[in-house]
Design an enzyme around this catalytic site. Structure first.
Site, PDB file in Angstrom:
ATOM      1  CG  ASP A 293      40.169  45.127  35.416  1.00  0.00           C
ATOM      2  OD1 ASP A 293      39.809  44.958  36.594  1.00  0.00           O
ATOM      3  OD2 ASP A 293      41.021  44.422  34.858  1.00  0.00           O
ATOM      4  CB  THR A 295      45.000  44.313  36.886  1.00  0.00           C
ATOM      5  OG1 THR A 295      44.883  44.250  38.303  1.00  0.00           O
ATOM      6  CG2 THR A 295      46.309  43.680  36.444  1.00  0.00           C
ATOM      7  CG  ASP A 539      44.054  43.275  31.072  1.00  0.00           C
ATOM      8  OD1 ASP A 539      43.186  43.046  31.936  1.00  0.00           O
ATOM      9  OD2 ASP A 539      45.267  43.414  31.344  1.00  0.00           O
TER      10      ASP A 539
END
Length: 795
Positions: A293, A295, A539
């Site tokens: 991912d 970010t 996250d």
């Protein structure tokens, strides 16, 4: 929202109405002791110990010391691991935010009492069952419980289930079922789990052990029957049978495997990486596709507001730049629990005093927009430009905005669009949305991302970036991070739902933008359908489903509680640089355990062969139990311990068991045949006693064992040469030093028999070297490198 008073909490606590969380599945001290003492290997060795004490008590029972050493080392290592994991689990433990006396407090989940009022924010795991009291666009994802991946909108009065998590929105709920009555209390506690999980290594070793348990009894019975007729005393027959049976048992293999795993776990723990199961160390080393991912993994996750570009006034409502800034601040401040993007805007632009929202729809990674309605000011939308612009009726304006977005996205900026509309606000945007401004944000790339991602690519691991951001933004960031093929990008909204078609695209494309949580999960599944071993990093709440389904889920410590709950590995200090260390530990475990397994399987092969030949030919067994203890110590046990912990960065390959069998079985057979041949030649020579023939057999088997060890140690490094020399020197001391010689019943044969020994051993060594070159199914051991340029710990 008042919640319970302190007196009410105290009363419920006294009455036992508390959220008694079941102990996490971590072993207690007693369970650790039992698990390391009461093992099948120790059971077999224990039975052999009883038999040898009946037949010939004394030094021949020395082999039983392996039970003590195995158990002691295993217990100590596992207690160390438990202590370290428990320390890290405190940092990773979920918390509950409860409302008491009108204030929000953060407490441990075990402190929640009956009728407690709890606060919910995006990414929170719902820890007890309850009834919703207040909801601000609250959406719960119950996929971990029901398998249904679509978020469910929750209104006041609806039930929420423990084990689900908040996908969007916020709210408060009252606990109705706690403790053992709660549906999935233990899910949030799995960060403390410490278990011997399934892995290719363990499955392979268990397969080998199962075959040996089938082979050992009939071979031992055959030998016992034969020795009863060949030996003068039943005690000698039993002693020979015990010696053979003990040699066939891979007594240290399971121990060394567990130690290698535990040492890897401890190494990661020292770097604040919490592995929830032993196999986590092995998994990343077997991964061939790493999904990232953007970010919080490639980037730091610290988003900052950089600019506001006004596009057009909104139908007379906002006619100035200041008015549009006020609208942007009002939308950002309307969500009581903003995501990182809204929080960054809120820090830069204050909430205006006279903007009170009537209806608020919080941001959702599935919708990709947030919105709020304000009395007399209409509805304002903030979200992904390409998603919001689908509701714009002005084609010329829409085209111009899309061009501006593409320009800024190509520079790697994160862009959200502020738009206005007059229609009512619900879960779907009404047509007629008018774009008013582009909001530009920056997300810094991790300083070490380029080097780390480049290392993974160099190691043959395919990188895939899957993000919910604009495809051009994701591509630009991936290119700046040095990901190969990052210029090849696809908008996930154009992807097919068919698994095969999706897998075809994933084979060709590196970067994907505008990916929904369901698509992330589908991508992991599509890659797995093509035989890939997939790791996923993330996250946020939008990563939970993919993390759960990946072969190895990796969560950041600063991520949501739901991601940390489902991931196998949690980087508590958010250090992306820890991943190469995980890879290094996995490679060390895989390669070293394969090498040690070769030693134990070769030992089992020559032990079975020697027992079978002795039984078929009705001759005395070539060894006493103490002899095999001596051989095992110097050719397998001690060197195996050091080699199991040695650094080893070689890339792992599938086919662990076939590769071991194709080297160890023929090598063990050659060692057994050479040993039995020299034993028979010397035993039949005039003037040679049985004890002297057995000593020659000990020398022959040890020489063959050390040579097999040297083959597994190639390329020979100073450490490995020293290890081999030490093992050979230790045996020479035992052979020549009178007290040790007497203890092990070693009797030097006549001088002419040493020539026979040398010739036969030399022939055996030649066969070991030439055999793999001539016999197709006989393979050479893989070369096991040490610290080289592949060393991930030097990155």
């Amino acid at each position: 929202m008042t919640g319970l008073t302190t007196a009410e909490v105290d009363e419920r606590t006294r009455n036992g109405q508390i959220n008694t969380v079941p102990d996490a599945p971590t072993r207690t001290f007693g369970e650790i002791v039992r698990a390391n003492v009461l093992t099948p290997v120790n059971g077999i060795i224990g039975v052999m110990f009883v038999l040898i004490m009946v037949a010939a008590p004394g030094p021949d029972a020395l082999f039983a010391g392996v039970v003590i050493s195995n158990s002691t080392i295993g217990i100590v290592q596992e207690l160390r691991a438990k202590r370290e994991l428990d320390r890290l689990a405190v940092l990773n433990a979920p918390k509950a935010r409860v409302v008491r006396d009108g204030e929000v407090h953060e407490i441990g989940v075990s402190g929640v009492v009956a009728d407690e009022v709890l606060e919910l924010t995006p990414g929170d795991q719902i820890i007890v069952d309850g009834e919703v009291l207040v909801a601000h666009g609250l959406e719960a994802n119950e996929s971990l419980l029901t398998g249904e991946s679509d978020p469910i909108l929750k209104e006041p009065g609806d039930e929420v289930m423990s084990g689900s998590f908040v996908a969007a929105g916020s709210g408060f709920y009252r606990a109705t079922r706690i403790g053992a009555e709660s549906y999935a209390t233990t899910l949030a506690e799995e960060a403390r789990r410490f278990k011997l999980a399934n892995s290719e290594l363990r499955q392979g070793i268990n397969l080998i052990l199962r075959w040996l348990t089938l082979i050992i009894p009939p071979v031992s019975l055959l030998l016992l029957i034969s020795l009863f007729s060949a030996e003068d005393e039943w005690r000698e027959a039993l002693r020979g049978t015990v010696a053979a049976a003990v040699a066939m048992v891979p007594d240290g293999l399971v121990l060394l495997t567990s130690i290698a795993f535990i040492v890897g776990i401890l190494s990661l723990a020292r770097r604040n990486a919490l592995a929830k199961e032993l196999a986590s160390v092995e998994l990343l080393a077997r991964v061939d596709v790493l999904c990232l991912d953007k970010t919080g993994t490639i980037t730091t996750g610290e988003i900052s507001f950089t600019d506001l570009i006004v596009l057009t006034p909104a139908n007379g409502t906002a006619t100035t730049d200041d008015a549009i800034r006020e609208a942007l601040g009002a939308v950002a401040g309307s969500d009581p629990n903003p995501n990182a993007t809204l929080a960054a805007i809120g820090r830069a632009i204050p909430v205006p005093d006279d903007w009170e929202p009537d209806v608020v729809i919080p941001f959702s990674s599935a919708r990709k927009w947030a919105a709020a309605s304000f009395s007399g000011r209409g509805t304002w939308v903030l979200g992904a430009p390409d998603v919001v612009m689908d509701h714009c009726l002005d084609d010329d304006l829409s085209a111009r905005v899309r061009d501006d977005v593409a320009h800024h996205a190509s520079a790697g900026r994160r862009i959200v669009l502020l738009a206005h509309c007059d229609g009512p606000l619900d879960d779907h945007l009404p047509p007629g949305v008018v774009p008013t401004a582009l909001v530009l944000l920056e997300d810094q790339i991790r300083p070490d991302a380029h080097e780390i991602l480049g290392y993974f690519a160099a190691q043959g691991i395919t990188l895939k970036v899957i993000s919910g951001d604009h495809p051009a933004t994701v591509s630009a960031v991936a290119q700046r991070a040095g990901i190969p093929g990052a210029e090849n990008v696809v908008d996930a909204r154009d992807l097919s739902d068919d698994v095969d078609e999706l897998a075809d695209v994933l084979d060709e494309v590196t970067v994907f933008g505008r990916v929904t949580p369901h698509q992330k999960r589908a991508m992991v599944g599509a890659l797995q359908s093509r035989g890939h071993v997939v790791a996923m990093t993330g996250d946020g709440v939008n990563d939970v489903l993919a993390l759960k389904d990946a072969d190895m889920g990796i969560a950041m410590g600063a991520g949501s509680t739901s991601t940390r709950a489902v991931a196998q590995l949690v980087l508590l200090d958010n250090a992306f640089a820890t991943l190469p260390v995980v890879l290094a530990e996995g490679r060390r475990v895989i390669n070293n355990i394969e090498r040690v397994t070769n030693l134990f399987v070769a030992k089992a092969a020559y032990a079975v062969l020697l027992a079978a030949l002795t039984g078929l030919m009705s001759v005395p067994f070539p060894f006493l139990p103490r002899h095999l203890t001596l051989i095992g110590t110097f050719s397998i046990g001690v060197p195996g311990f050091f080699l199991a912990l040695e650094p080893n960065w070689r890339r792992s390959e599938p086919g662990f068991v076939p590769r071991v069998l194709r080297f160890a079985l023929p090598s063990g057979i050659v060692a057994g045949l050479a040993t039995f041949a020299v034993y028979e030649l010397v035993r039949d020579s005039p003037g040679v006693e049985l004890d002297e023939a057995r000593t020659v057999a000990v020398c022959a088997l040890l020489a063959m064992g050390l040579y097999i060890l040297s083959m597994l140690c190639r390329p020979l490094t100073p450490f490995r040469i020293t290890l081999l020399a030490g093992m050979g020197g230790g045996y020479l001391i035992a052979l020549l030093w009178a007290p040790v010689q007497e203890f092990f019943e070693l009797h030097l044969p006549p001088a002419d028999q040493w020539l026979t020994l040398g010739v036969v051993v030399a022939i055996g060594i030649v066969v070991l070297e030439v055999g793999p070159r001539l016999v197709p199914w006989w393979t050479s051991p893989r070369m096991f490198r040490t610290a080289t340029d592949d060393d991930p710990t030097r990155r």
